[in-house]
Design an enzyme around this catalytic site. Sequence first.
Site, PDB file in Angstrom:
ATOM      1  N   SER A  64       0.783  -1.241   0.000  1.00 47.66           N
ATOM      2  CA  SER A  64       0.000   0.000   0.000  1.00 47.66           C
ATOM      3  C   SER A  64       0.811   1.285   0.000  1.00 47.66           C
ATOM      4  O   SER A  64       0.232   2.376  -0.113  1.00 47.66           O
ATOM      5  CB  SER A  64      -0.959   0.015   1.196  1.00 47.66           C
ATOM      6  OG  SER A  64      -2.077  -0.799   0.941  1.00 47.66           O
ATOM      7  N   LYS A  67       0.219   3.845  -2.644  1.00 49.46           N
ATOM      8  CA  LYS A  67      -0.750   4.946  -2.554  1.00 49.46           C
ATOM      9  C   LYS A  67      -0.081   6.308  -2.396  1.00 49.46           C
ATOM     10  O   LYS A  67      -0.744   7.349  -2.546  1.00 49.46           O
ATOM     11  CB  LYS A  67      -1.722   4.695  -1.404  1.00 49.46           C
ATOM     12  CG  LYS A  67      -2.596   3.453  -1.588  1.00 49.46           C
ATOM     13  CD  LYS A  67      -3.593   3.319  -0.456  1.00 49.46           C
ATOM     14  CE  LYS A  67      -4.494   2.108  -0.631  1.00 49.46           C
ATOM     15  NZ  LYS A  67      -3.907   0.865  -0.119  1.00 49.46           N
ATOM     16  N   SER A 124      -5.935   3.785   4.550  1.00 52.07           N
ATOM     17  CA  SER A 124      -5.379   3.020   3.432  1.00 52.07           C
ATOM     18  C   SER A 124      -6.461   2.308   2.626  1.00 52.07           C
ATOM     19  O   SER A 124      -6.304   1.155   2.216  1.00 52.07           O
ATOM     20  CB  SER A 124      -4.345   1.997   3.933  1.00 52.07           C
ATOM     21  OG  SER A 124      -3.580   1.497   2.864  1.00 52.07           O
TER      22      SER A 124
END
Length: 391
Positions: A64, A67, A124
């Site tokens: 993640s 991102k 997230s």
Amino acid sequence: MIGWKRFICKLLACAMIVTLLYGNTVYADGEALTLSSPSAILMEASTGTVLFEKNPDEVRSPASITKIMTLLLTFEALEKGRIKLEDEVSTSAYAKSMGGSQVFLEEGEIQTVDTLIKCIAVASGNDASVAIAEYIAGSEAEFVNQMNEKAAALGMTNTHFLDCCGLSPDSGHHTTARDVAIMSRELITRYPQIYNYTTIWMEDITHVTRQGSKNFTLSSTNKLLKQYQWTTGLKTGSTSAAKYCFSATASKEGIDLIAVVMGAPDFKIRFAEARSMLEYGFAMTRIYTDENRERLMPLKIAGGKTDEIMITPKEVFRYLDVTGADFSKIEKSYKYQEALEAPIKEGTEVGKIVYTLDQKEIGSVAIIAAETVEKAYFIDYLKRIFLKYLI
């Protein structure tokens, strides 16, 4: 046989020396900074100086922390006026279908860009990431193309994205600790307002769907917000392929640091090792800043509608020191281009301020034109004569 044993012992001794001199251990205040994570880097944000690294160019799955690029492109779209924080975004069926970490957006649910940024930066949310990607670029695929274009423009030479949230298990979705630091630096230095989101520990949003309204609590995945007082962000990530990753940012006494950990064996280690790097960085560095607020005298210019041009430093000068240097010995000198001639556009470089410490140059800042001076023509000279002698 004894000769071979001596040879092996010498070889091992040499290996130990090489490890101490060139390995991944850095010493701060007499104590060793050692990491169990396979890849890491510590960078000072304003100058891009790397203070510590361990296999920083090893290609790994980012999970993640992908991102960070999604957020970077979102703030870039805001800056360019292509979207606004108050814009309303409708969640597609595809965005709703995202697994992993999510904020449980329903198909057709409408949230503002501002709320979606919170969902990405705090919790997230994979679903929120896809929703905003589709809103900005029309589809996640096109948004991913833009992510890769941005990565190339930033010099992230070992990065390739396949999605906007990091769910892909494909090895084609990869990056490195160095590249993560590069995109983290771009995000926090160009768009410091990201801290308005990444410093949120907990906040409620409201889901409004056909079934009615209900509150949902966003809880930060960044546990350093509660464990380390200087923390400002940034993004965590974990999958079975990536293990535990973290790009941590912190600010103390004018110094902004980025600590990237990739492939940590568990979530506690990623936070502990990121904190260790940050503490090490703050202990070993000091920053010299010159705001360059003094007014610079205008320069003479030939062939222009005016005889002088206003000038200004292009930016603040910052010098990162790790040696304990005496900042009072820093000197600066001004170097200007000779024989300036119109036309000159605002922002054109016309000189530089050079900084030296103990007679060694430590950096410089460009001096630029603070205005545009157009080229003078015959009529302009006539007007000048008229104003000077006849009025």
